[in-house]
Design a protein around this motif. Structure first.
Motif, mmCIF file in Angstrom:
data_model
loop_
_atom_site.group_PDB
_atom_site.id
_atom_site.type_symbol
_atom_site.label_atom_id
_atom_site.label_comp_id
_atom_site.label_asym_id
_atom_site.label_seq_id
_atom_site.Cartn_x
_atom_site.Cartn_y
_atom_site.Cartn_z
ATOM 1 N N LEU A 269 0.833 -1.197 0.000
ATOM 2 C CA LEU A 269 0.000 0.000 0.000
ATOM 3 C C LEU A 269 0.869 1.249 0.000
ATOM 4 N N GLY A 270 0.241 2.406 0.277
ATOM 5 C CA GLY A 270 0.968 3.667 0.230
ATOM 6 C C GLY A 270 1.972 3.804 1.361
ATOM 7 N N LYS A 271 3.145 4.290 1.021
ATOM 8 C CA LYS A 271 4.171 4.539 2.031
ATOM 9 C C LYS A 271 3.730 5.682 2.944
ATOM 10 N N PRO A 272 4.375 5.883 4.096
ATOM 11 C CA PRO A 272 3.905 6.888 5.060
ATOM 12 C C PRO A 272 3.735 8.288 4.488
ATOM 13 N N SER A 273 4.548 8.676 3.535
ATOM 14 C CA SER A 273 4.414 10.033 2.968
ATOM 15 C C SER A 273 3.254 10.151 1.990
ATOM 16 N N THR A 274 2.797 9.021 1.447
ATOM 17 C CA THR A 274 1.640 9.007 0.522
ATOM 18 C C THR A 274 0.737 7.836 0.898
ATOM 19 N N PRO A 275 0.080 7.923 2.051
ATOM 20 C CA PRO A 275 -0.675 6.761 2.553
ATOM 21 C C PRO A 275 -1.930 6.477 1.744
ATOM 22 N N SER A 276 -2.351 5.215 1.773
ATOM 23 C CA SER A 276 -3.620 4.803 1.170
ATOM 24 C C SER A 276 -4.766 5.213 2.087
ATOM 25 N N SER A 277 -5.960 5.325 1.509
ATOM 26 C CA SER A 277 -7.154 5.674 2.277
ATOM 27 C C SER A 277 -7.795 4.427 2.859
ATOM 28 N N SER A 278 -8.246 4.519 4.115
ATOM 29 C CA SER A 278 -9.028 3.465 4.739
ATOM 30 C C SER A 278 -10.509 3.803 4.622
ATOM 31 N N GLY A 279 -11.332 2.819 4.264
ATOM 32 C CA GLY A 279 -12.764 3.037 4.160
ATOM 33 C C GLY A 279 -13.396 2.075 3.186
ATOM 34 N N LYS A 280 -14.676 2.323 2.916
ATOM 35 C CA LYS A 280 -15.464 1.514 1.988
ATOM 36 C C LYS A 280 -15.505 2.225 0.649
ATOM 37 N N MET A 281 -14.916 1.620 -0.366
ATOM 38 C CA MET A 281 -14.838 2.203 -1.702
ATOM 39 C C MET A 281 -15.448 1.258 -2.720
ATOM 40 N N VAL A 282 -15.545 1.719 -3.948
ATOM 41 C CA VAL A 282 -16.176 0.941 -5.015
ATOM 42 C C VAL A 282 -15.301 1.035 -6.252
ATOM 43 N N ILE A 283 -15.123 -0.082 -6.950
ATOM 44 C CA ILE A 283 -14.386 -0.034 -8.220
ATOM 45 C C ILE A 283 -15.136 0.848 -9.198
ATOM 46 N N MET A 284 -14.452 1.861 -9.759
ATOM 47 C CA MET A 284 -15.071 2.867 -10.619
ATOM 48 C C MET A 284 -14.711 2.692 -12.095
ATOM 49 N N GLU A 285 -13.503 2.234 -12.356
ATOM 50 C CA GLU A 285 -13.019 2.056 -13.729
ATOM 51 C C GLU A 285 -12.089 0.857 -13.771
ATOM 52 N N LYS A 286 -11.992 0.247 -14.958
ATOM 53 C CA LYS A 286 -11.044 -0.841 -15.177
ATOM 54 C C LYS A 286 -10.299 -0.569 -16.487
ATOM 55 N N HIS A 287 -8.974 -0.677 -16.428
ATOM 56 C CA HIS A 287 -8.142 -0.402 -17.607
ATOM 57 C C HIS A 287 -7.121 -1.527 -17.774
ATOM 58 N N GLN A 288 -7.073 -2.104 -18.960
ATOM 59 C CA GLN A 288 -6.018 -3.080 -19.222
ATOM 60 C C GLN A 288 -4.659 -2.410 -19.253
ATOM 61 N N GLN A 289 -4.642 -1.164 -19.704
ATOM 62 C CA GLN A 289 -3.392 -0.401 -19.714
ATOM 63 C C GLN A 289 -3.742 1.071 -19.564
ATOM 64 N N THR A 290 -3.004 1.796 -18.735
ATOM 65 C CA THR A 290 -3.206 3.230 -18.583
ATOM 66 C C THR A 290 -1.888 3.862 -18.179
ATOM 67 N N THR A 291 -1.844 5.178 -18.173
ATOM 68 C CA THR A 291 -0.626 5.913 -17.808
ATOM 69 C C THR A 291 -0.901 6.792 -16.604
#
Length: 425
Positions: A269-291
């Protein structure tokens, strides 16, 4: 004098008292009427727009107020004699055209009402719509496409730019329609800043449910400064139950299908300087490849191509393949906030998940903020219904305890503008 006051002053209320005929016939059956002890109520019908009203918005409905009976038929025709499709609201307060009316046209509504005595009466009103409004249109976006298969946590989401003022939210919400088959009633809930409104039921959608949505906002007056931009509609279905749980303490993702654990996947997950969010989320998009291009963003400045990426926040948090961090997955957080998994796991997940599947992340340094993604499940049902601008439908009670083995117990979580960010990591 504004339009609403003019319509109120001109509304026509017509009372039709049942005709009582005298006579004496030995085998005559008593006429239908009110039950013993109940006084007869005259049939009264009030229609809006009022007869001969002008400058009516193209979002207008045929308002029907009836005492002493009920509406049994509505017919709306334009000035060329064409009959328009539509249907009544569930509460019977109005008849809703299936599409916006046209500007500068004249329409006639013919309403048939049947009294408690069984007698019917027909009333008509003719009105003319106004020209296209010169007010600023609020841009609306419906995040629910047609002919798709969504996950069981998929909220119906409508976003607005600029946000809807509090005093106008009830009128906007009244023009947002959702039908489910089989029925699974829910309600709408607004973000504090009015930039997003979500629709969901107390519990997750049942697999196989068909959901039809209409955001009927074209021409709708919104407060004193704005107008709705256009009508949008879509119909889709709910697929199989899939949910992901990510635990920062163990650095493991648990994948559930039909409430059963089918796989565990190491994550970083995100390192301490850029942490990930804790909570209930939903998959919004799916990409086989993106930038991911984070140049110009805080703690960013990199450009990287990634494969098998699944977005779950507007702020740029994704599950994605990260072959460069496979040695850290399962033990150390090194990402810029995303959930890094192996290339093989990311490819496998793309074949399992659907947009609308629930993702639960726990144990990180920061909590998910309202509106950073489709955050309808990040609050309790009691809190969710408090965000409705209208009374919630009867019978909607606080959500029951989650089904055993079903990930998704809701938890508490200014909103970022719902504009996609290319960031990730």
């Amino acid at each position: 004098m504004d339009l609403r006051r003019r319509l109120t002053l001109l509304a026509v209320t017509i009372a039709a008292t049942p005709l009582i005929l005298g006579g004496c016939t030995a085998d005559r059956k008593p006429a239908a009427g009110p039950a013993p002890g109940r006084a007869a109520v005259d049939l009264a019908v009030t229609l809006t727009p009022a007869d001969r009203a002008r400058d009516v918005p193209v979002s207008a409905e045929v308002g029907t107020t009836v005492t002493g009976g009920r509406v049994t038929a509505v017919k709306l025709t334009d000035d060329k004699g064409k009959q328009l499709a539509g249907e009544p609201r569930e509460d019977g307060s109005s008849w809703v055209p299936a599409a916006p009316l046209q500007h500068g046209r004249t329409y006639t509504a013919e309403v048939t009402a049947t009294g408690d005595s069984g007698r019917t009466t027909v009333r008509r009103t003719t009105f003319t719509t106004g020209p296209k409004s010169t007010r600023q249109a609020i841009t609306s976006t419906l995040y629910f496409s047609g002919n798709q298969t969504y996950g069981t946590a998929m909220p119906v989401t409508v976003a607005f730019d600029p946000g809807i003022p509090k005093e106008a939210r009830a009128a906007v919400q009244r023009r947002l329609f959702v039908k489910t088959d089989p029925p699974q009633p829910g309600t709408w809930s607004w973000l504090e800043d009015g930039t997003q409104v979500y629709y969901r039921a107390p519990d997750f959608w049942k697999p196989g449910t068909k959901i039809s949505v209409r955001a009927g906002l074209e021409g709708l007056p919104i407060g004193t400064k704005y107008v709705g931009d256009e009508d949008r509609r879509a119909s889709s279905r709910i697929g199989r139950q899939v949910a992901l749980e990510i635990d920062n303490a163990t650095k493991q993702m648990s994948v559930f299908q039909d409430h059963k654990l089918i796989r565990k996947i190491p994550v970083s997950l995100g390192k301490p300087s850029t942490p990930s969010s804790s909570g209930k989320m939903v998959i919004m998009e799916k990409h086989q490849q993106t930038t991911f291009d984070t140049r110009g963003e805080p703690d960013g400045g990199y450009v990287v191509d990634v494969e098998d990426a699944q977005r779950y926040t507007w702020g740029g948090e994704f599950i994605h393949a990260a072959p460069w961090s496979e040695g850290d997955q399962g033990n150390t957080n090194v990402s810029h906030g995303c959930a890094n998994v192996s290339s093989a796991a990311a490819d496998w997940l793309m074949g399992i998940t659907q947009v609308g599947d629930l993702i639960t992340v726990k144990g990180t340094e920061v909590q998910l903020q309202p509106g950073n993604g489709w955050t309808a499940w990040n609050v309790s049902w009691d809190e969710f219904v408090r965000g409705s601008a209208l009374p919630v439908p009867p019978g909607l009670r606080p959500a029951p305890a989650p089904t055993q083995g079903h990930p998704g117990a809701v938890a508490g979580g200014s909103s970022p503008e719902p504009a996609p960010s290319a960031s990730g990591g």
